[in-house]
Design an enzyme around this catalytic site. Structure first.
Site, PDB file in Angstrom:
ATOM      1  N   ASN A  12      -3.456  29.415 -19.279  1.00 14.30           N
ATOM      2  CA  ASN A  12      -2.884  29.655 -17.955  1.00 14.30           C
ATOM      3  C   ASN A  12      -1.519  28.969 -17.953  1.00 14.30           C
ATOM      4  OD1 ASN A  12      -2.152  29.765 -15.288  1.00 14.30           O
ATOM      5  ND2 ASN A  12      -3.750  28.365 -14.560  1.00 14.30           N
ATOM      6  N   TRP A  13      -0.479  29.765 -18.111  1.00 12.73           N
ATOM      7  CA  TRP A  13       0.871  29.175 -18.216  1.00 12.73           C
ATOM      8  C   TRP A  13       1.398  28.709 -16.866  1.00 12.73           C
ATOM      9  CZ3 TRP A  13       3.974  33.129 -21.775  1.00 12.73           C
ATOM     10  CH2 TRP A  13       3.318  33.242 -23.006  1.00 12.73           C
ATOM     11  N   LYS A  14       0.713  29.086 -15.800  1.00 15.19           N
ATOM     12  CA  LYS A  14       1.171  28.783 -14.430  1.00 15.19           C
ATOM     13  C   LYS A  14       2.603  29.296 -14.252  1.00 15.19           C
ATOM     14  CE  LYS A  14      -1.982  24.952 -14.453  1.00 15.19           C
ATOM     15  NZ  LYS A  14      -2.555  23.868 -13.708  1.00 15.19           N
ATOM     16  N   HIS A 100      -8.258  30.455  -8.803  1.00 11.69           N
ATOM     17  CA  HIS A 100      -7.861  29.167  -9.388  1.00 11.69           C
ATOM     18  C   HIS A 100      -7.719  28.151  -8.252  1.00 11.69           C
ATOM     19  CE1 HIS A 100      -5.367  26.109 -11.298  1.00 11.69           C
ATOM     20  NE2 HIS A 100      -5.812  26.570 -12.451  1.00 11.69           N
ATOM     21  N   GLU A 102      -5.553  26.042  -7.578  1.00 14.72           N
ATOM     22  CA  GLU A 102      -4.216  25.984  -6.962  1.00 14.72           C
ATOM     23  C   GLU A 102      -4.044  27.121  -5.952  1.00 14.72           C
ATOM     24  OE1 GLU A 102      -1.929  25.745 -10.587  1.00 14.72           O
ATOM     25  OE2 GLU A 102      -2.815  23.779 -10.964  1.00 14.72           O
ATOM     26  N   GLU A 171     -13.764  24.592 -13.342  1.00 18.52           N
ATOM     27  CA  GLU A 171     -12.619  23.701 -13.474  1.00 18.52           C
ATOM     28  C   GLU A 171     -12.684  22.612 -12.398  1.00 18.52           C
ATOM     29  OE1 GLU A 171      -9.077  25.702 -15.482  1.00 18.52           O
ATOM     30  OE2 GLU A 171      -9.043  26.406 -13.430  1.00 18.52           O
ATOM     31  N   GLY A 177      -4.645  19.208 -14.950  1.00 17.47           N
ATOM     32  CA  GLY A 177      -3.293  18.680 -15.050  1.00 17.47           C
ATOM     33  C   GLY A 177      -3.190  17.175 -14.910  1.00 17.47           C
ATOM     34  N   SER A 216      -7.660  19.721 -18.383  1.00 17.98           N
ATOM     35  CA  SER A 216      -7.130  18.824 -19.416  1.00 17.98           C
ATOM     36  C   SER A 216      -7.778  19.015 -20.785  1.00 17.98           C
ATOM     37  CB  SER A 216      -7.226  17.356 -18.962  1.00 17.98           C
ATOM     38  OG  SER A 216      -6.447  17.166 -17.781  1.00 17.98           O
ATOM     39  N   GLY A 237      -4.515  24.898 -19.236  1.00 12.70           N
ATOM     40  CA  GLY A 237      -3.215  24.926 -18.575  1.00 12.70           C
ATOM     41  C   GLY A 237      -2.145  24.333 -19.467  1.00 12.70           C
ATOM     42  N   GLY A 238      -1.853  23.049 -19.276  1.00 18.82           N
ATOM     43  CA  GLY A 238      -0.755  22.377 -19.967  1.00 18.82           C
ATOM     44  C   GLY A 238      -0.718  22.627 -21.471  1.00 18.82           C
TER      45      GLY A 238
HETATM   46  C1  PEP Z   1      -5.693  25.047 -15.311  1.00 16.10           C
HETATM   47  O1  PEP Z   1      -4.706  25.044 -14.594  1.00 16.10           O
HETATM   48  O2  PEP Z   1      -6.470  26.009 -15.258  1.00 16.10           O
HETATM   49  C2  PEP Z   1      -5.928  23.911 -16.196  1.00 16.10           C
HETATM   50  C3  PEP Z   1      -7.110  23.770 -16.730  1.00 16.10           C
HETATM   51  O3  PEP Z   1      -4.867  23.052 -16.392  1.00 16.10           O
HETATM   52  P1  PEP Z   1      -4.821  21.818 -17.441  1.00 16.10           P
HETATM   53  O4  PEP Z   1      -5.385  22.291 -18.740  1.00 16.10           O
HETATM   54  O5  PEP Z   1      -3.359  21.464 -17.532  1.00 16.10           O
HETATM   55  O6  PEP Z   1      -5.639  20.716 -16.840  1.00 16.10           O
END
Ligand code: PEP
Length: 258
Positions: A12-14, A100, A102, A171, A177, A216, A237-238
């Site tokens: 997920n590049w956001k 998600h 967010e 999640e 994040g 994470s 994500g990251g």
């Molecule tokens: C996400 O946004 O779905 C996510 C899991 O982010 P991260 O891996 O950065 O915690």
């Protein structure tokens, strides 16, 4: 991981890498993960880069597929700024991340809206990655299971219409994040509860549905999470913004899948 389900590692590049850098990242992921043929690898660029990434991956013969990060619940019409499921499908997109945390927290997406989106995605043959997860406050109040159960029960009847077509991502919001990853056994307990809900609907749905962990996840903690029996992959994500780092997660999944 249960070997009867093919692991799925989705990025997920956001709101990152939506311009010129998107093609480099998508093809970089394709190259870095090409050897991991026992794993479904998915990249999740912003809307602006979806068609370009899908086209670039397809023209190089890569098995990597593309996920959008959101979509409208509506099919078409006067919804300025929105993008429909069929538009995504026509752009070469295979998956869509829905609900998600967010989107839930910043754009007021309710269980009802998420469920409508899951239904619209499936109707357009777009594969939903439906998200759930508790906040820190909910976890500290001992409400994790109750909250996740409510979220999953909302969209589960839609996923049940076609077992295995959609995916669930658990999640925990406090792990997204933050660098604070859930303990593998704590994540497993929630995944097992979700699997139990799927069982209540049907054995086929429980066996066929992949439940991803997100929060994470990185190359160095992926194996511990993915070795849990009900964790079938990751939503990342990251760490998905670096092709080599992301491929390390796919490598961990490949190792466990063999
Ligand atoms: C996400 O946004 O779905 C996510 C899991 O982010 P991260 O891996 O950065 O915690």
């Amino acid at each position: 991981m249960n070997k009867s389900r093919r692991p799925l590692i989705a990025g997920n590049w956001k709101m990152n890498a939506g311009g010129r850098d998107a093609l480099g990242l998508a093809t970089g992921v394709a190259k870095a993960s090409a050897a991991y043929d026992a794993v479904d690898v998915v990249v999740g660029p912003p809307f602006t880069a979806l068609a370009g990434a899908a086209h670039a991956l397809e023209s190089t013969g890569s098995a990597v597929t593309v996920a959008a990060q959101n979509m409208s619940a509506e099919a078409s019409g006067a919804f300025t700024g929105e993008v429909s499921a069929s538009m995504l499908k026509d752009s070469g997109v295979t998956w869509v991340i829905l609900g998600h945390s967010e989107r839930r927290a910043l754009y007021a997406e309710t269980d009802e809206i998420v469920t409508r989106k899951v239904a619209a995605a499936i109707a357009a043959r777009l594969r939903p990655i439906a998200c759930c997860g508790e906040t820190l406050e909910e976890r500290e109040a001992g409400r994790t299971m109750e909250v996740v159960e409510r979220q999953v029960r909302a969209f589960l009847p839609e996923l049940a219409k076609e077992p295995g077509f959609g995916v669930i991502a658990y999640e925990p919001v406090w792990a997204i994040g933050t660098g604070k990853v859930a303990k593998p056994e704590d994540a497993q307990a929630v995944h097992a509860m979700i699997r139990g809900l799927l069982w209540q609907s049907s054995e086929t749905l429980a066996h066929a549905t992949r439940i991803l962990y997100g929060g994470s996840m990185k190359g160095d903690n992926a194996a511990g999470l993915l070795s849990q029996p009900d964790i079938d992959g990751g939503l990342v994500g990251g760490a998905s913004l670096d092709a080599a780092g992301f491929a390390k997660i796919a490598a961990a999944a490949q190792e466990l899948a063999r």
